[in-house]
Write an enzyme that holds these catalytic residues in place. Sequence first.
Site, PDB file in Angstrom:
ATOM      1  N   ASN A   1       0.777  -1.270  -0.047  1.00  0.00           N
ATOM      2  CA  ASN A   1       0.024  -0.093   0.037  1.00  0.00           C
ATOM      3  C   ASN A   1       0.919   1.225  -0.048  1.00  0.00           C
ATOM      4  OD1 ASN A   1      -1.944  -1.598   0.181  1.00  0.00           O
ATOM      5  ND2 ASN A   1      -2.623  -1.294   2.161  1.00  0.00           N
TER       6      ASN A   1
ATOM      7  N   HIS B   1     -17.457  35.426 -30.424  1.00  0.00           N
ATOM      8  CA  HIS B   1     -18.560  34.969 -31.111  1.00  0.00           C
ATOM      9  C   HIS B   1     -18.266  34.388 -32.492  1.00  0.00           C
ATOM     10  CE1 HIS B   1     -20.889  36.930 -27.928  1.00  0.00           C
ATOM     11  NE2 HIS B   1     -20.149  38.083 -28.302  1.00  0.00           N
TER      12      HIS B   1
ATOM     13  N   SER C   1      -7.438  11.638 -48.691  1.00  0.00           N
ATOM     14  CA  SER C   1      -8.925  10.736 -48.193  1.00  0.00           C
ATOM     15  C   SER C   1      -8.498   9.664 -49.157  1.00  0.00           C
ATOM     16  CB  SER C   1      -9.881  11.593 -48.925  1.00  0.00           C
ATOM     17  OG  SER C   1     -10.883  10.902 -49.238  1.00  0.00           O
TER      18      SER C   1
ATOM     19  N   LYS D   1      -8.162  16.254 -51.595  1.00  0.00           N
ATOM     20  CA  LYS D   1      -8.447  16.409 -50.142  1.00  0.00           C
ATOM     21  C   LYS D   1      -7.013  16.361 -49.512  1.00  0.00           C
ATOM     22  CE  LYS D   1     -11.890  15.923 -47.704  1.00  0.00           C
ATOM     23  NZ  LYS D   1     -12.680  17.089 -47.094  1.00  0.00           N
TER      24      LYS D   1
ATOM     25  N   GLU E   1      -7.646  17.487 -35.777  1.00  0.00           N
ATOM     26  CA  GLU E   1      -8.812  16.947 -34.934  1.00  0.00           C
ATOM     27  C   GLU E   1      -8.398  15.757 -34.228  1.00  0.00           C
ATOM     28  OE1 GLU E   1     -11.456  17.009 -39.288  1.00  0.00           O
ATOM     29  OE2 GLU E   1      -9.600  15.796 -39.248  1.00  0.00           O
TER      30      GLU E   1
ATOM     31  N   GLN F   1      -6.346   0.290  -7.427  1.00  0.00           N
ATOM     32  CA  GLN F   1      -5.650  -0.129  -8.350  1.00  0.00           C
ATOM     33  C   GLN F   1      -5.947   0.328  -9.779  1.00  0.00           C
ATOM     34  OE1 GLN F   1      -4.183  -4.278  -8.080  1.00  0.00           O
ATOM     35  NE2 GLN F   1      -5.435  -4.768  -9.976  1.00  0.00           N
TER      36      GLN F   1
HETATM   37  N1  ARG Z   1      -1.503  -3.462  -7.346  1.00  0.00           N
HETATM   38  C1  ARG Z   1      -2.122  -2.795  -6.181  1.00  0.00           C
HETATM   39  C2  ARG Z   1      -2.567  -1.316  -6.668  1.00  0.00           C
HETATM   40  O1  ARG Z   1      -2.079  -0.953  -7.765  1.00  0.00           O
HETATM   41  C3  ARG Z   1      -0.802  -2.610  -5.266  1.00  0.00           C
HETATM   42  C4  ARG Z   1      -1.369  -2.512  -3.833  1.00  0.00           C
HETATM   43  C5  ARG Z   1      -1.900  -3.727  -3.271  1.00  0.00           C
HETATM   44  N2  ARG Z   1      -2.457  -3.749  -2.022  1.00  0.00           N
HETATM   45  C6  ARG Z   1      -3.306  -4.765  -1.193  1.00  0.00           C
HETATM   46  N3  ARG Z   1      -3.506  -4.209  -0.374  1.00  0.00           N
HETATM   47  N4  ARG Z   1      -3.845  -5.285  -2.206  1.00  0.00           N
HETATM   48  O2  ARG Z   1      -3.223  -0.525  -5.775  1.00  0.00           O
END
Ligand code: ARG
Length: 458
Positions: A110, A156, A277, A283, A290, A322
């Site tokens: 995390n 405008h 085109s 063209k 675009e 994720q």
């Molecule tokens: N692949 C996960 C993400 O992108 C990494 C973290 C995963 N953490 C967990 N508690 N499963 O967030």
Amino acid sequence: MKKLWGGRFEQEADALVERLGESVSFDARLAPWDIRGSIAHARMLGECAIISKRDAKKIIAGLKAIGKDIVSGDFTFDPALEDVHMNIETALTERIGDAGKRLHTGRSRNDQIATDVRMWARDQIDVIDGLLTGLQQAFVTFAESHNEAILPGCTHLQHGQPVLLAHHNLAYVEMFSRDAERFGQLRRRVNVMPLGSAAMAGTPYPIDRKRVARELEFDSVSANSMDAVSDRDFLIEFCANVALTMMHLSRFSEELILWSSPEFGFIEIGDAFTTGSSIMPQKKNPDVAELVRGKTGRVYGDLTALLTLMKGLPLAYNRDLQEDKEPAFDASDTVQLCLAVVARMIPAIAIDADAMARATERGFLEATDLADYLAARGLPFREAHAVVGKLVLHCTKKDLKLPCLSLEDLRRFSPLFNEDVLKIMAPEAIVRARDTIGGTAPRRVRAALSRARKRLFR
Ligand code: ARG
């Protein structure tokens, strides 16, 4: 299929769960940042005697070798190992044995992913900053190459007042310089290190976060572990900044599309940036402009995806997070490509200054200056406005242009008109008269151009 999660699980993940849950197919591109972060973490673990120095050394060498293999294409990412983190950690343990299993001490994926993404975003910001400079340089060089050209400025999309084309170009320099400023401000908020927050509450190990932050070139460490692992506002801001830059690119593209149409005929975009085109041989289409305009919508989608992704998430980390990567990667890739392409296209634009000049003859661009003329001679501006309105109506009915009127004609509408009024109606005179800060007078535009040149070409 592999059993990933140690002792708790008796069965393997369902095949569809693997497909749903794997992120390595898109987060593998984070490997350079992931490895850099892991090296700093391992070094710190060794320095703080949380693992042995020997193990730390082995880990660092192993990670460097994996990094090299990834660069040379000799590393296979396995979706069964879910994400970039597990792929690298698994490979590390395969290569160096038990020491590899100690890397994840005091860390969670995390805080690891939050750190990776912040380092990635920081580097993207630096690349985008360089591209924004390049684009502004292209505008300045382009503006300098046609110093004198005048075209109808519109409101405008109706002819309003004549302006220097260089003034018009410099409007975009202002927009893109604000974009660069925004990215610079964002960089400071991005450059805060989550690592050390672990899963969400911090870690009991005596880690040295500041040491890791120094090695990874973060300005500071995050102040709250729950915020650090679960917040993605920096990515939303990143996508918002990208969306604004794309919006500016899209407005410019829209003008190129209009200006290259036969109705305007102001410019011709070079062959390298147009397409033909498959059916109409004559063209030459402004597809590049675009596509840039079209991709702007796609980037707005990325921003909306992230905003929506975040709105219902309770603290702290949720797997929904994720889903932050693909939109952020897409927005970043798209804006980088578009900035580079447009910067290359600008020198390939040929202008037709005569067509622009001819266009200034249509739409009564002199009207405001006639009203100003009367106001300068004592008529309240609102009344002057009405007098010139009648003049324009007269010309419209008779199919005349204001500069074609004689002094006598003019005097029939107001006795305040004198000989000198005939001189103020030339586009050059109208432009020259707008000599205020930020105005289109050639002298002001030249000064603005040279300031821009000084700022951008250092
Ligand atoms: N692949 C996960 C993400 O992108 C990494 C973290 C995963 N953490 C967990 N508690 N499963 O967030």
